[in-house]
Design an enzyme around this catalytic site. Structure first.
Site, PDB file in Angstrom:
ATOM      1  N   TRP A  47      48.021  46.618  30.604  1.00 12.24           N
ATOM      2  CA  TRP A  47      46.887  45.716  30.705  1.00 12.24           C
ATOM      3  C   TRP A  47      46.471  45.289  29.299  1.00 12.24           C
ATOM      4  CZ3 TRP A  47      41.254  47.454  30.683  1.00 12.24           C
ATOM      5  CH2 TRP A  47      40.395  46.402  31.023  1.00 12.24           C
ATOM      6  N   ASP A  69      44.515  55.815  33.973  1.00  8.53           N
ATOM      7  CA  ASP A  69      43.659  54.661  34.274  1.00  8.53           C
ATOM      8  C   ASP A  69      43.834  54.410  35.767  1.00  8.53           C
ATOM      9  OD1 ASP A  69      43.319  51.259  32.906  1.00  8.53           O
ATOM     10  OD2 ASP A  69      42.284  52.314  34.524  1.00  8.53           O
ATOM     11  N   LYS A 112      38.023  46.730  42.168  1.00  9.26           N
ATOM     12  CA  LYS A 112      38.914  46.191  43.194  1.00  9.26           C
ATOM     13  C   LYS A 112      38.743  46.870  44.537  1.00  9.26           C
ATOM     14  CE  LYS A 112      41.034  44.792  39.283  1.00  9.26           C
ATOM     15  NZ  LYS A 112      40.581  45.203  37.943  1.00  9.26           N
TER      16      LYS A 112
END
Lengths: 407, 504
Positions: free
Chosen positions: B207, B288, B324
């Site tokens: 990311w 993560d 999300k």
């Protein structure tokens, strides 16, 4: 097993000084206990308050089925930013009209100060910030961690329990040109001592002549005097001279949005072009810190500020909070006078805002906590917002005892 | 990016010298009244008028050195040397998408879930929770620095399972953070302070914001091989080799599930081997976890990598996000968890994480935390949430299937498109290079990031065939393939600046 821990050398940090007061208060089982520590408004009944207009705004937001929870832009909610700038600088501010102000939504006052400080540490040439002595406990840590070197300028005079104006002028006068200067816009925390308008003007002239960069911390606009414009007077005075400044705004107290973490950082620049470049760099500070700010509180603020009726409702509720605090000051002063407590207590009614610097020393404070279950920060700061007509007598007794029995 | 260039330094030294000269000039002080009456307008650059009694550009007209310095100093911004930061790569994608008038246009840059109708989605359980919260009329007092206690409890239990020994033994330090980014940042700052010199190994690619976070926290980082463009899969040997080669006691950043941007996750067997080599080298795993429940549809399955490491008795860091899986993007709700070898260590670590949060934002926002606590804490809402999550993950699996079927049916070259099915989560690395990606956009009006990453969350079943046509054309197009590009996996994330992005 713990010897193999990678965390073996990590020591336990002490509780945060200010927030730790509430922690200690919560542990106390005495029915007489009184929390005059953290600066959150309490009603006459000693309860937290959610403003009616805030509830209304929240209801509207939650009931609006067209609302989504998509990421805000890095700089936050656009409406909120525009309205916040207008609130502090005045809707007719030339700086705003000339597009010389960049405003970014941040996490309340703390977040706004931190983002501003990080920006300065990277892009400004004079990495020293002068903060008043005393100041809010978190200021030093915020600026230090951002990479600024922190120095103090004289502010509070214990002898008068007022402003050490000469000391202030001397210290700012001696500061290296270009240094950053933290100014409490109104209702200085923790002392409640503010410069007069004339003193502000002198400060402004001195600062401009030395090229000192003002960084305002505005956490009490409207909450100090009850009037939003009056409480922004110092900031507006500086903006009016065309110079540059930073301003951190918080809606924690004046809208009672403490836990929602709503605030804004504004940087007033010489030109629109500079402002736009500055904004682009603020985004680079924010993105690796938390990407983009939380939507809920900012939406509440924007809803209220943009609706004339809600805005007016807010000003009424805000004034009521400010008035109650002013009334508490009067009641405490009258009560101490009636009790015949030794000393001059007029500073209680001269100081402004949520806090009073009582002038009590650490021993006296500890005594009041132990014997009277009164909780305050060890510097003798009490939150007037935590006081009520019912509890004034208890506090009076405690102060009287502390002053007469403890050195 | 840090420090000040010498040119800027000289510029400002000049300006400050001028300012100190100016301070000796009595005319430097102007009363507020004079300003307000309009006699002087410093902002418009007519200070020279006051001093010289001449109009026009004070720089040119001023006569004495003292006056020039006064006017020059007053008119120059202290931030004149601030450069315009580069525009965000993703913003360009969204802006171009918005500007495109073609009806067939498709935005696959978006890193947020969309419905089949390609609309943003607020979960039903979230609406219910918010209504509950309104009805209860809860106050808005400051949370503790570490956040909402009920949220912290719920989030750790969700991650590890309520019966997990790490929870029962109170060995997890959990602090509410500002979604994934904020939680990663707290951890990064903690690493910088308590593990000075230790580096973080991040996957290549990863990311886009990971590097920014560690850079700003001043934590050195290096990359381990991850994506293999030849197989459009995991370069497992490279990964293990690079983790082994790193200095002992390094932090290894791992994506718990649904690797962003590739969508390629290690298998359970591979996770075991990764854990082996990390233990061998006394590295510290740093997960993560941004898609728990969102990747496979199962909260437990998506946490299995984390639980594997915890079960080995390792100490580890885990950043969580509810952006999300609960659709709480803008509420900024997440947590940093540190699994320690003892309850005492966890308490000490937590206290130090608080010291990092306090000068950053004092305490975290309450709204998102309450939503999570309400949803997870109520069995009926929790079950509803699981169903909605299965629905979202299911929709993504369906579009993957449809896209694969379309590609297989239409592409006669025999190319193996199965990576689309093997990859998991919101994103898919198509293997398209920069030129091919540009072809997707320029010819087909399909918007994606230049690294060939598409967001399945932005794809509808209805558009799969069209997308398949675009992909096949871009892959096999002679024009695209004649241009040789070195493949440089560059991960962007639209989150870096959604800016004005309001996709339709």
């Amino acid at each position: 097993m713990d010897s193999s821990s990678v965390f073996a050398n990590i020591v336990r940090a002490p509780e945060d000084a200010i927030l730790g007061v509430t922690v200690a208060y919560n542990k106390d089982s005495s029915p007489d206990k009184l929390n005059l520590g953290v600066g959150a408004y309490r009603t006459e009944e000693g309860k937290p308050l959610v403003l009616k207009v805030v509830r209304r705004a929240e209801q509207m937001l939650v009931n609006d089925n067209s609302r989504v929870k998509e990421y805000l832009p890095i700089v936050g909610l656009a409406d909120f930013n525009k309205l916040s700038a207008k609130l502090i600088f005045g809707a007719d501010s030339p700086a705003i009209q000339e597009n010389r102000v960049t405003t970014v939504q941040c996490l309340s006052g703390t977040g706004s100060l931190r983002v501003g400080a990080e920006f300065l540490a990277r892009h400004y040439h004079q990495l020293t910030i002068y903060i008043p002595n005393p100041t809010w406990g978190n200021h030093t840590k915020i600026f230090g961690l951002a990479g600024l070197s922190v120095k103090a300028y004289r502010y509070y005079d214990p002898a008068t329990r007022g402003l050490d104006f000469q000391g202030l002028l001397e210290d700012l006068g001696a500061a290296p040109s270009g240094s950053i200067v933290l100014l409490h816009a109104c209702a200085h925390n923790p002392t409640g001592v503010d410069p007069t308008i004339e003193q502000w003007e002198q400060i402004r002239q001195l600062m401009r002549s030395k090229g000192l960069l003002p960084f305002f911390d505005s956490a009490y606009q409207g909450f100090a005097s009850g009037n939003l414009d009056a409480d922004a007077g110092s900031v507006r005075m500086f903006v009016a001279d065309g110079g540059e400044c930073l301003a951190a705004q918080s809606y924690a107290k004046n809208m009672g949005l403490y836990g929602e973490r709503v605030g804004a950082l504004s940087i007033v620049c010489k030109t629109a072009d500079v402002a736009s470049r500055v904004e682009s760099q603020l985004k680079l500070v924010i993105r690796p810190m938390y990407s983009n700010p939380p939507i809920h509180g900012a939406s509440i603020v924007a809803t209220i500020l943009k609706d004339r009726d809600m805005y007016n409702e807010w000003t009424v509720e805000l004034k009521a909070m400010a008035d109650r605090i002013i009334s508490m000051r009067q009641q405490l002063f009258d009560s101490l006078s009636a009790r015949g407590t030794p000393g001059d207590w007029s500073h209680i009614i001269k100081q402004i805002g949520m806090f009073t610097f009582t002038g009590l020393n650490t021993k006296q404070v500890a005594f009041m906590t132990k014997e009277y279950h009164i909780y305050m920060t060890s510097d003798g700061r009490i939150s007037m917002a935590g006081l009520s007509s019912r509890t004034v007598p208890h506090l009076t007794e405690a102060i009287h005892a502390a002053v007469t029995r403890v050195g | 990016m840090y420090g000040f260039s010498s040119n800027k330094q000289r510029f400002f030294q000049m300006a400050s010298t001028m300012l100190s000269l100016a301070s000796t000039t009595p005319s430097a002080s102007l009363s507020t009244q004079e300003i307000l009456k309009g006699k002087v307008r410093l902002g418009s650059g007519r200070v020279g008028t006051l001093l010289n009694k001449e109009k026009g550009n004070p720089f040119i007209k001023a006569k004495s050195f003292g006056r020039i310095s006064m006017t020059a100093a007053v008119n120059v911004s202290r931030f004149e040397g601030v450069a315009m930061a580069p525009p965000d790569p993703i913003l360009g994608v969204s802006e171009a998408f918005r500007a495109d008038t073609d009806v067939k246009k498709l935005n696959l840059g978006v890193g947020a879930y969309r419905t089949e109708e390609l609309q943003p989605y607020v979960l039903d359980v979230v609406k219910k929770a918010e209504n509950l919260m309104l009805e209860r009329g809860e106050n808005k007092e400051y949370l503790a620095i570490e956040g909402l206690a009920a949220f912290n409890k719920a989030t750790a239990e969700l991650l590890f399972g309520a019966d997990n020994p790490v929870i029962k033994q109170q060995r997890v330090a959990t602090v509410q953070g500002l979604s994934g980014t904020g939680s990663l940042r707290l951890a990064a700052a903690f690493i910088e302070r308590y593990f000075p010199g230790a580096q973080v190994l991040i996957s290549s690619p990863t990311w886009g914001n990971h590097k920014n976070i560690f850079n700003d926290a001043r934590v050195p980082w290096s990359e381990y091989r991850y994506y293999d463009p030849k197989t459009v899969g995991l370069d497992f040997e490279g990964m293990i080799s690079d983790i082994k080669a790193a200095p002992e006691g390094s932090f290894v950043l791992l994506h718990g599930c649904a690797h962003n941007p590739t969508g390629i996750d290690p298998t359970p067997e591979q996770w075991e081997k990764i854990s082996d080599v990390i233990q061998e080298k006394n590295h510290i795993p740093f997960f993560d976890v941004a898609y728990q429940g969102f990747a496979s549809g199962s909260l437990d399955a998506d946490a299995s990598s984390v639980r594997l490491f915890a079960a080995r008795g390792m100490e580890l860091f885990i950043a969580q996000s509810y952006s999300k899986n609960l659709g709480l993007y803008a509420e900024r709700i997440g947590a940093i968890n540190v699994v320690c070898s003892s309850a005492d260590a966890a308490a000490r670590v937590k206290s130090q994480l608080k010291r990092i949060a306090r000068p950053m934002y004092s305490n975290p926002p309450v709204h998102g935390a309450r939503i999570v606590a309400n949803v997870v804490g109520d069995p009926a809402l929790f079950n509803e949430w699981k169903a909605e999550m299965e629905m979202m993950a299911g929709r993504i699996k369906n579009v993957r299937q449809k896209l694969f079927d379309s590609l297989s049916a239409k592409d006669k070259s025999g190319k193996d498109w199965s990576f689309i099915l093997k990859q998991i989560g919101m994103f898919s690395f198509t293997g398209l290079n920069k030129t091919q990606s540009e072809n997707m956009t320029n010819k087909w009006h399909v918007y994606l990031t230049k690294d060939g990453r598409i967001s399945l969350a932005g794809l509808s079943l209805a558009k799969c065939e069209y997308l398949a046509d675009a992909i096949i054309d871009s892959y096999h197009n002679k024009f695209c393939n004649n241009v040789h590009w070195y493949y440089i996996p560059v991960s962007f994330d639209w989150i870096l600046d959604p800016g004005l992005h309001k996709s339709k």
